[in-house]
Structure formats: C-alpha cells, structure tokens
Design an enzyme around this catalytic site. Structure first.
Site, PDB file in Angstrom:
ATOM      1  CG  HIS A 152      -1.950  -0.990   1.317  1.00  0.00           C
ATOM      2  ND1 HIS A 152      -2.718  -1.338   0.238  1.00  0.00           N
ATOM      3  CD2 HIS A 152      -2.411  -1.738   2.366  1.00  0.00           C
ATOM      4  CE1 HIS A 152      -3.599  -2.267   0.607  1.00  0.00           C
ATOM      5  NE2 HIS A 152      -3.424  -2.530   1.871  1.00  0.00           N
ATOM      6  CE  LYS A 307     -24.172  -4.924   1.756  1.00  0.00           C
ATOM      7  NZ  LYS A 307     -25.053  -3.747   1.668  1.00  0.00           N
TER       8      LYS A 307
HETATM    9  P1  A3P Z   1     -16.580  -4.190   0.325  1.00  0.00           P
HETATM   10  O1  A3P Z   1     -16.184  -4.055   1.741  1.00  0.00           O
HETATM   11  O2  A3P Z   1     -17.186  -2.924  -0.209  1.00  0.00           O
HETATM   12  O3  A3P Z   1     -17.443  -5.367   0.066  1.00  0.00           O
HETATM   13  P2  A3P Z   1      -9.179  -4.872  -0.233  1.00  0.00           P
HETATM   14  O4  A3P Z   1      -8.976  -6.197  -0.854  1.00  0.00           O
HETATM   15  O5  A3P Z   1      -8.348  -3.776  -0.823  1.00  0.00           O
HETATM   16  O6  A3P Z   1      -9.069  -4.955   1.248  1.00  0.00           O
HETATM   17  O7  A3P Z   1     -10.663  -4.436  -0.594  1.00  0.00           O
HETATM   18  C1  A3P Z   1     -11.744  -5.132  -0.038  1.00  0.00           C
HETATM   19  C2  A3P Z   1     -12.977  -4.841  -0.884  1.00  0.00           C
HETATM   20  O8  A3P Z   1     -12.914  -5.577  -2.104  1.00  0.00           O
HETATM   21  C3  A3P Z   1     -14.235  -5.309  -0.150  1.00  0.00           C
HETATM   22  O9  A3P Z   1     -15.270  -4.407  -0.528  1.00  0.00           O
HETATM   23  C4  A3P Z   1     -14.412  -6.687  -0.727  1.00  0.00           C
HETATM   24  O10 A3P Z   1     -15.708  -7.222  -0.598  1.00  0.00           O
HETATM   25  C5  A3P Z   1     -14.043  -6.450  -2.183  1.00  0.00           C
HETATM   26  N1  A3P Z   1     -13.665  -7.688  -2.880  1.00  0.00           N
HETATM   27  C6  A3P Z   1     -12.880  -8.689  -2.420  1.00  0.00           C
HETATM   28  N2  A3P Z   1     -12.778  -9.665  -3.321  1.00  0.00           N
HETATM   29  C7  A3P Z   1     -13.513  -9.279  -4.387  1.00  0.00           C
HETATM   30  C8  A3P Z   1     -13.826  -9.881  -5.644  1.00  0.00           C
HETATM   31  N3  A3P Z   1     -13.355 -11.079  -5.959  1.00  0.00           N
HETATM   32  N4  A3P Z   1     -14.616  -9.206  -6.498  1.00  0.00           N
HETATM   33  C9  A3P Z   1     -15.103  -7.992  -6.177  1.00  0.00           C
HETATM   34  N5  A3P Z   1     -14.859  -7.373  -4.998  1.00  0.00           N
HETATM   35  C10 A3P Z   1     -14.075  -8.008  -4.109  1.00  0.00           C
END
Ligand code: A3P
Length: 339
Positions: A152, A307
C-alpha cells in the site's frame, strides 16, 4: 509445496508465497531496531490505527518500519510486478486476478487444484510492509521469477529502483472514496467493534486515514501512469466490476502475458474471471476460515470479502456527507480525468 529455495529457483513464477514457506529462510535485520527511532520521532496521531506522518503520508505506525525497510532494502527484478493499492479498494481481487492470469500455464484457472481454491490471495502474493516487519524478506529471494508482490506504499515512497525503471511494472487499483470508507469501516470494526462510522469518515476528509491523504495516494500513481504508461497501470475497481474480462486482458498484456488466440477460443479469460469472482472466492473454504499470517493483525480471511459491489455508501452516509467527500476529492483531483 515447493521444498526449498533452490527448488523454487528452478520453477517458473509466480508461485504461491505460502508454498515456499519451509521455515528455513534466514531471519533478516529487525526493521524496528533500524528504523524505530526514526518512526517515534515522527508526528503521531492516535485514531483507530496509530498513524505517523512521513513525507506527507499517515503511515500506520505498526507497518512504518517495515515500509521503510522495504523502501531501502528491496531489490526488484526486471520482471517483477508490484501490485499496489489504497487499502479497501480491491487489493484482494487484484491479487487473485493477477496471480490467476500470470500463473495460468502452471495453474490452469479451471483446474480443481488451483492454488486460489486452497489459499487466500494474501497467502499467494506477499504484502511488503508485513514481510519486512516480520523479517521474512529472504523468502522474496526464494520466489521464482516473475514475482508478484504487493504494497500500500504511496508512489513517492516506493523503492527508488522500482520507480526509476528497474524494469519492473506497477499496477495500481483505486475506488470511489465513499465506498472505500464504508469498506474500511467494516474491516476495522472486525478488530474494533466500537469504531464509529463518523470517525472513520472524518479521518478520510482530514487526510489522516491510514496511508492518507487518499487523494495524494491516488494522484501519485495517476501521474506516474500518465508519465510512464508502459510501467504503471492505473485501474479502478468500478471499471473492473463493469467489465472484468476486458480488464483481465489489459492486466495480462501489461504484465507481459497476453492471452493468445487459442486461449481466447478456449475461454481462458472467462475462467480467470470466474475463478476470481466475488461469489466464488467468498465461498472457498480458505476464504471462509482462517486468518492472514501476521499481516493486518492476523485478519480473518472472510473480512476481505464483504459485499463486493459499488454504491454501498448510500446505506451508510447522508447525501450531505457524500457531497462533502465528493467535493474535496473533486477539488484535489482537479486537472486529472479522475472523477
Ligand atoms: P466491500 O467491503 O465494499 O465489500 P481490499 O482487498 O483492498 O481490502 O478491498 C476489499 C474490498 O474488495 C471489499 O469491498 C471486498 O468485498 C471487495 N472484494 C474482495 N474480493 C472481491 C472480488 N473477488 N470481487 C469484487 N470485490 C471483491
């Protein structure tokens, strides 16, 4: 499981990081000892995560020494791909897509024993701040090329050898800040159930959110992608959701592994998209159970799959709050095509 670092070097990457973990890699210098004094001298802000202000960014105190060690010690290989993101903007998904696309010869995406069916994406691609804080950087040398790594770290704080074109490529993913705040709130609440949404929201507005200000994080990668489109690919979560296949093609091509006509005919792109789709990934046993090793304070794997939609912010903030956030980002991102 790959047995040793010498075995790994014979293999073709990327391979899951977890699979090379044989416990035999030497322990590196402690970044706390090396950079601890520097970190404690930095401006500090106590909020849901303790932040330290370093060169314009509020780094999570816990990761700051690891990030500094990554910045100063990491030696990129010309064919490395560095997956970068603002937290909660789709890092996990990007990791899965990049791994599935890049490693598709060794691990066909439709195969029943694909690593992403048994491992959380964070176990496949190492998170640099964590690797360095945990003193496991020797494991990076044990990974066969090409390697996929993740951070990050803001663009301006990346290792110089990465940004000055050591040859390696950088892929960044960002997201509508309103949905990022909602995602961050739910994520941190898994560790701190009393966290208030308003406090999380205000930390984004005043820029003190972890790795913030978010607009400067985005701008650093945006400008780099405009100046060096061959080296920095800028992606948006919303675009990926809208047309995942098109972006998987773009990503694969950028990483130097374009899909062939035969693969197109065989439906390989669709298999990658399907394997990494939210509903598939969320329901893999490896993502329903267990925790990350070390990183994110040993976060439950299921916390990374909530979600997976756009626009959930309407269920969490008033239109007045949304306008405040939109206005500040509109102002800060002025002059770019980002909205
Ligand atoms: P939400 O909390 O809005 O559902 P990161 O991976 O950077 O921590 O981001 C997490 C976000 O990406 C979460 O969003 C998560 O649900 C979503 N996410 C994780 N896997 C995903 C996938 N395969 N397709 C779409 N969104 C995904």
């Amino acid at each position: 499981m790959l047995a040793s670092s010498s075995t790994c070097m014979a293999a073709t990457g990327p391979v899951p990081f977890k699979d090379i973990d044989n416990g035999a890699f030497p322990v590196a210098r402690d970044p706390e000892e090396e950079f601890g004094d520097l970190v404690v001298a930095l401006p500090r802000k106590e909020q849901f995560l303790v932040g330290r202000l370093y060169k314009g960014f509020w780094l999570p105190e816990y990761f700051a020494p690891g990030m500094l060690a990554f910045q100063r010690r990491f030696t990129p290989r010309p064919d490395d791909v560095v997956l970068t993101s603002y937290p909660k903007c789709g890092t996990t998904w990007l990791k899965a897509l990049a791994f599935a696309a890049m490693a598709r010869d060794a691990y066909p995406p439709a195969a029943a024993d694909h690593p992403l069916r048994r491992l959380n994406p964070h176990a496949c691609i190492p998170f640099m701040e964590d690797i360095f804080i945990e003193r496991r950087e020797a494991m990076l040398d044990g990974l066969p090329s090409p390697r996929l790594i993740n951070t990050h770290t803001p663009y301006s704080l990346l290792p110089e050898k990465v940004t000055t074109g050591g040859g390696c490529k950088v892929v960044y993913i960002c997201r509508d800040p309103k949905d990022m705040v909602v995602s961050l709130y739910h994520f941190i609440r898994r560790l701190q159930p009393d966290l208030s949404f308003v406090d999380t929201f205000e930390s984004v507005l005043d820029g003190t959110v972890p790795y913030g200000p978010m607009w400067d994080h985005i701008l650093g990668y945006w400008h780099a992608s405009v100046m060096h489109p061959d080296r920095v690919l800028f992606l948006k979560y919303e675009d990926l959701l809208q047309n995942t296949g098109e972006h998987v093609r773009k990503l694969a091509e950028f990483m130097g592994r374009p899909f062939s006509a035969a693969e197109e005919t065989e439906g390989t792109v669709a298999s990658v998209v399907e394997l990494c789709s939210f509903n598939k990934m969320k329901n893999f046993e490896a993502n329903k159970t267990g925790t990350t090793e070390g990183n994110y304070n040993s976060m439950a794997h299921d916390a990374f799959f909530r979600k997976g939609v756009t626009g959930d912010w309407v269920n969490h903030m008033s239109s007045e709050m949304a306008s405040r956030l939109d206005e500040i980002f509109h102002d800060k991102l002025r002059g770019t095509v980002l909205t």
